[in-house]
Design an enzyme around this catalytic site. Structure first.
Site, PDB file in Angstrom:
ATOM      1  N   ASN A  51       8.016   4.581  -1.406  1.00 11.66           N
ATOM      2  CA  ASN A  51       8.239   2.723  -0.911  1.00 11.66           C
ATOM      3  C   ASN A  51       6.399   2.429  -1.754  1.00 11.66           C
ATOM      4  O   ASN A  51       5.409   2.846  -0.815  1.00 11.66           O
ATOM      5  CB  ASN A  51       8.117   2.859   0.350  1.00 11.66           C
ATOM      6  N   GLN A  96      -0.854   3.647   3.300  1.00 13.20           N
ATOM      7  CA  GLN A  96      -1.067   4.554   3.983  1.00 13.20           C
ATOM      8  C   GLN A  96      -2.281   5.172   3.508  1.00 13.20           C
ATOM      9  O   GLN A  96      -3.579   6.121   3.722  1.00 13.20           O
ATOM     10  CB  GLN A  96      -0.197   5.578   3.224  1.00 13.20           C
ATOM     11  N   LYS A 128       4.851  -0.045  -1.632  1.00 13.38           N
ATOM     12  CA  LYS A 128       4.189  -0.766  -0.465  1.00 13.38           C
ATOM     13  C   LYS A 128       3.812  -0.379   0.568  1.00 13.38           C
ATOM     14  O   LYS A 128       2.133  -0.130   0.851  1.00 13.38           O
ATOM     15  CB  LYS A 128       4.708  -2.052  -0.081  1.00 13.38           C
ATOM     16  N   ALA A 187       8.828  12.107   5.870  1.00  9.11           N
ATOM     17  CA  ALA A 187       9.571  11.440   4.598  1.00  9.11           C
ATOM     18  C   ALA A 187      10.232  12.619   3.478  1.00  9.11           C
ATOM     19  O   ALA A 187      11.075  12.475   3.499  1.00  9.11           O
ATOM     20  CB  ALA A 187       8.482  10.875   3.457  1.00  9.11           C
ATOM     21  N   LYS A 193       6.612  14.774  -1.906  1.00  9.44           N
ATOM     22  CA  LYS A 193       5.533  15.922  -0.884  1.00  9.44           C
ATOM     23  C   LYS A 193       4.391  14.973   0.908  1.00  9.44           C
ATOM     24  O   LYS A 193       4.314  15.891   1.433  1.00  9.44           O
ATOM     25  CB  LYS A 193       3.882  15.786  -1.803  1.00  9.44           C
ATOM     26  N   GLY A 194       4.718  14.216   0.549  1.00 12.26           N
ATOM     27  CA  GLY A 194       4.548  12.755   2.130  1.00 12.26           C
ATOM     28  C   GLY A 194       2.347  12.852   1.458  1.00 12.26           C
ATOM     29  O   GLY A 194       1.380  13.534   1.350  1.00 12.26           O
ATOM     30  N   GLU A 199      -1.474  12.061   5.807  1.00  8.07           N
ATOM     31  CA  GLU A 199      -3.059  12.397   5.745  1.00  8.07           C
ATOM     32  C   GLU A 199      -3.796  12.612   4.432  1.00  8.07           C
ATOM     33  O   GLU A 199      -4.990  13.059   4.493  1.00  8.07           O
ATOM     34  CB  GLU A 199      -2.808  13.751   6.679  1.00  8.07           C
TER      35      GLU A 199
END
Ligand code: MOS
Length: 752
Positions: free
Chosen positions: A645, A652, A647, A507, A715-716, A719
């Site tokens: 996003n 995630q 949603k 991302a 940042k992502g 995980e």
């Protein structure tokens, strides 16, 4: 203009997925395609002394049987941890050596999948076997990468022993985590078709470029001869990142039979033909003064690895970044056993190391008689404790405060066993979540038509996380288009460079490239509108006009929406690329990425430490008589820069927390110790949380601005939220029962 970032946008590929029209690798059937099946070794270590394929060859429908003696040759790739593209360094069917149970020994090609599998069962192999050990012996561990230790496998700051001696309280504790396997819903599959020296491979992949480059080198062909296609991936979690055994064998078999071949790996075989999460032992020694300030911090991680690779996912790099402490010692160690090589599995080191770290922090808070949140607040830090650089942003305590509010942490009784409800013992626990921000170089191409439709093209992947959607959102936001007016094309190696979909990089990295490509495509529009004889921007110098979220802006308040400019100006098709590279990215990391490897800036750069943070709180209920463990409430608050996003990001975070419950209470790859095999290699016995195990999960997505990480401030999050969940549950179990469980998964039997 509709705001498209930081809103909840439904996946652009949702309809295709739920109607079955999304094409996965195993859905592709080239003309004349045959089917493959693997036969695997029964023994774990030894030599293949004979292999009789005659019964298989006589089976109706079987076209060919390949073994080490007749499979077409290729140059075997080096493993990922040896700097190559392979999932492991040892390649089966390259000789007669057997190094792990479930190692492929024959590849059967047949007219139908059923005939191929029957053929595989009719392979008669004999072995000379040697003793094998599936579990590592932590006493026989070694330190990785001793030469100069440039990668920080051992780190010492201050004086650990002095810090322990000065402490008012010390803790010494060892935690254990098991083998785990990814089990994506989509089976491992590969369809390979050769036309002369040109190969097309359809295969679910987290890195189409790794596949293309690695296969090209294995066959001594230019990369332009290899096409790798992976538009949809039904879950990967690290298992589809490198070049695996089954991929190379399918490519070779297709060459051997001179026809396209498709292999769908069986679920049991998925446990041995790719990677897994290695088992680990985590040793902590902590010291703290009477106020609760850490005076000593030691973490020694010992992780399992194969006999032929040094699989190191360095958890100590993360744990030593968390809390302020003047005296730190960490060691990253490995111990070998007889398995295929492990690899990445969602939060490849953070899941297991933060189970340990965050349990140890809870144990220490308990010894100090401190609230576990206040203990973390006492040791919160603005700078990286070892590297000394400031965090680019760090919302750890903001996360704790937010989740404490929603959860009702103030109601927690500190004394273990103090909270009950009828026959249920009730406990509250908390833990820190974190994930490093890894930023990879990335490119994207944007094509734009006068009609106002845009195409975004890049070699990124949607591993099920919503990447198609967020890339469309970014382009839509920049260009001022509705999301539906953007088509995203991904999952092909020939498209512009994008990173491995691993380490939660996509991302932020690929998204930044899309952002830049949009700015660049707008330059073409700007050049045309300023050359017009009329219009709000006519006559300006092109350099004086910029694109600002869909609006072309010049001096003196002169502006025009991009879509309007497109409509009023004959435009044709415009095309531009964006190339994103974080300023801290090294040339070496750039080269690694172009070679199909994992090259990132971060999480520590010369200026900053880049991490996403969060906090989780959980209520557990343990039945007094049956010791059944339930998780009625799991709350989390997370900050990870810009939310693209709301949603898909929420999904995630939710998925990670559910998986965290699994790691805590259910998930383990059981082993047959005498035969050195993975035992529960199926979805019936490999336990994961089901609806009955998942009750209330509440997620807060905190706002955080970080201008350093990348132009989008992302940042992502892929995980982040699995990290800490298991510790929070273990800490709650302690709060409920007074029993400290230091091994995953935590089960009824541990409480009896
Ligand atoms: Mo993920 S384990 O970084 O593929």
């Amino acid at each position: 203009m509709a705001q498209t970032i930081n809103t909840a946008v439904t996946r652009t590929d949702a309809r295709r997925k739920v109607t079955g029209s999304a094409t996965y690798a195993a859905d592709v059937t080239p003309a004349g395609m045959l089917h493959g099946a693997l036969a695997t070794s029964d023994v774990a270590v030894g030599t293949l002394t004979s292999i009789d394929t005659s019964r298989a060859e006589a089976e109706p429908g079987v076209v060919a049987v390949f073994t080490h003696s007749n499979i077409p040759d290729y140059q075997t790739p080096k493993g990922f941890y040896a700097g190559g593209p392979g999932a492991a360094s040892f390649w089966p069917m390259d000789g007669t050596e057997i190094r792990y149970a479930g190692q492929p020994v024959a590849y059967v090609v047949a007219e139908t999948a059923a005939a191929a599998r029957r053929g595989a069962q009719l392979i008669d192999a004999t072995y000379e076997s040697a003793p094998a050990q599936i579990h590592m012996n932590p006493e026989e561990s070694f330190i990785v990468g001793a030469e100069g230790d440039k990668k920080g496998m051992t780190v010492t700051k201050g004086n650990l022993e002095a810090g322990l001696a000065a402490a008012a309280q010390t803790l010494e504790a060892t935690y254990e985590t098991p083998f785990q396997h990814h089990n994506p819903m989509e089976m491992f599959a590969a369809t390979a078709e050769w036309r002369g020296d040109r190969l097309t491979l359809w295969m679910p992949s987290q890195s189409v470029r790794t596949l293309r480059g690695g296969i090209a080198r294995a066959y001594g062909l230019p990369e332009t001869s290899i096409r790798v296609i992976s538009p949809f991936v039904g879950g990967a979690f690290g298992s589809k990142a490198g070049i695996t055994t089954y991929a190379m064998l399918t490519i070779a078999a297709a060459k051997g039979v001179g026809a396209p071949v498709r292999l769908i790996v069986t679920r049991p075989q998925m446990y041995t033909v790719a990677t897994f999460r290695p088992e680990s032992v985590q040793k902590f020694r902590l010291g703290a003064d009477a106020d609760g300030r850490l005076t000593a911090f030691e973490h020694i991680e010992i992780a399992q690895t194969s006999q032929f690779d040094a699989v190191v996912n360095p958890g100590t790099h993360m744990t030593r970044a968390m809390y302020a402490c003047p005296n730190i010692h960490t060691e990253q160690r490995l111990a070998r056993s007889d398995t295929n090589s492990g690899g990445f599995m969602r939060a490849p080191n953070e899941m297991q190391t933060f189970f340990a770290l965050e349990s140890a922090m809870d144990e220490m808070a308990d010894k100090l008689g401190m609230d576990p949140v206040e203990f973390r607040r006492m040791n919160d830090t603005d700078t990286h404790p070892v590297e000394g650089v400031p965090f680019s942003s760090r919302s750890l305590m903001e996360s704790y405060d937010a989740v404490a509010d929603s959860f009702g942490w103030a109601d927690r009784a500190t004394a273990p066993g103090a909270m009950t409800d009828g026959d249920w013992m009730v406990g509250y626990g908390c833990a820190t979540a974190t994930y490093p921000t890894n930023i990879s170089p990335s490119s994207a191409r944007v094509r734009m038509q006068g009609s106002g439709h845009a195409y975004v093209e890049l070699a990124a992947h949607d591993v099920g996380t919503g990447t198609y959607t967020i890339m469309a959102q970014i382009a839509a936001a920049r260009l001022g288009l509705p999301v539906e007016a953007v088509d995203v094309v991904m999952g092909e190696a020939d498209l512009p460079l994008a990173p491995i979909s691993g380490g939660s990089t996509t991302a932020a990295s690929a998204g930044s490239a899309v952002h830049l490509a949009c700015l660049n495509v707008a330059r073409g529009v700007i050049e045309k509108v300023v050359a017009q004889s009329e219009g709000p921007l006519a006559g300006l110098s092109p350099e004086a006009v910029t694109l600002d979220d869909g609006v072309l802006r010049g001096p003196d308040g002169r502006s025009q929406p991009l879509v309007e400019a497109l409509a009023s100006t004959p435009m044709g098709e415009l095309e531009a690329e964006g190339q994103y590279r974080h300023p801290a990215l090294t040339d070496q990391a750039l080269r690694a990425t172009y070679a199909g490897g994992y090259g990132v800036a971060g999480p520590v750069t010369p200026e900053h430490a880049m991490f996403a943070f969060g906090a989780e709180m959980v209520e557990v209920r343990i039945h007094r008589w049956t010791h059944e463990i339930r998780v009625p409430r799991l709350h989390g608050a997370f900050a990870a820069g810009t939310w693209l996003n709301r949603k898909t990001a929420h999904s995630q975070l939710l998925g990670g927390m559910v998986w965290g419950i699994g790691s805590a209470l259910h998930e383990v790859t059981e082993t047959d110790i005498p035969r050195a095999r993975f035992l529960n290699a199926n979805i019936a016995e490999y336990l994961i949380p089901v609806n009955a195990d998942i009750r209330q999960i509440q997620i807060q997505m905190l706002e955080e601005q970080d201008d350093y990480v990348n132009p989008l401030g992302v940042k992502g999050i892929g995980e982040l939220s699995i990290v800490g969940t298991a510790a929070a549950i273990g800490n709650a179990i302690y709060n409920a029962t007074g029993k400290r469980l230091r091994r995953l998964p935590m089960r009824i039997s541990d409480l009896v």
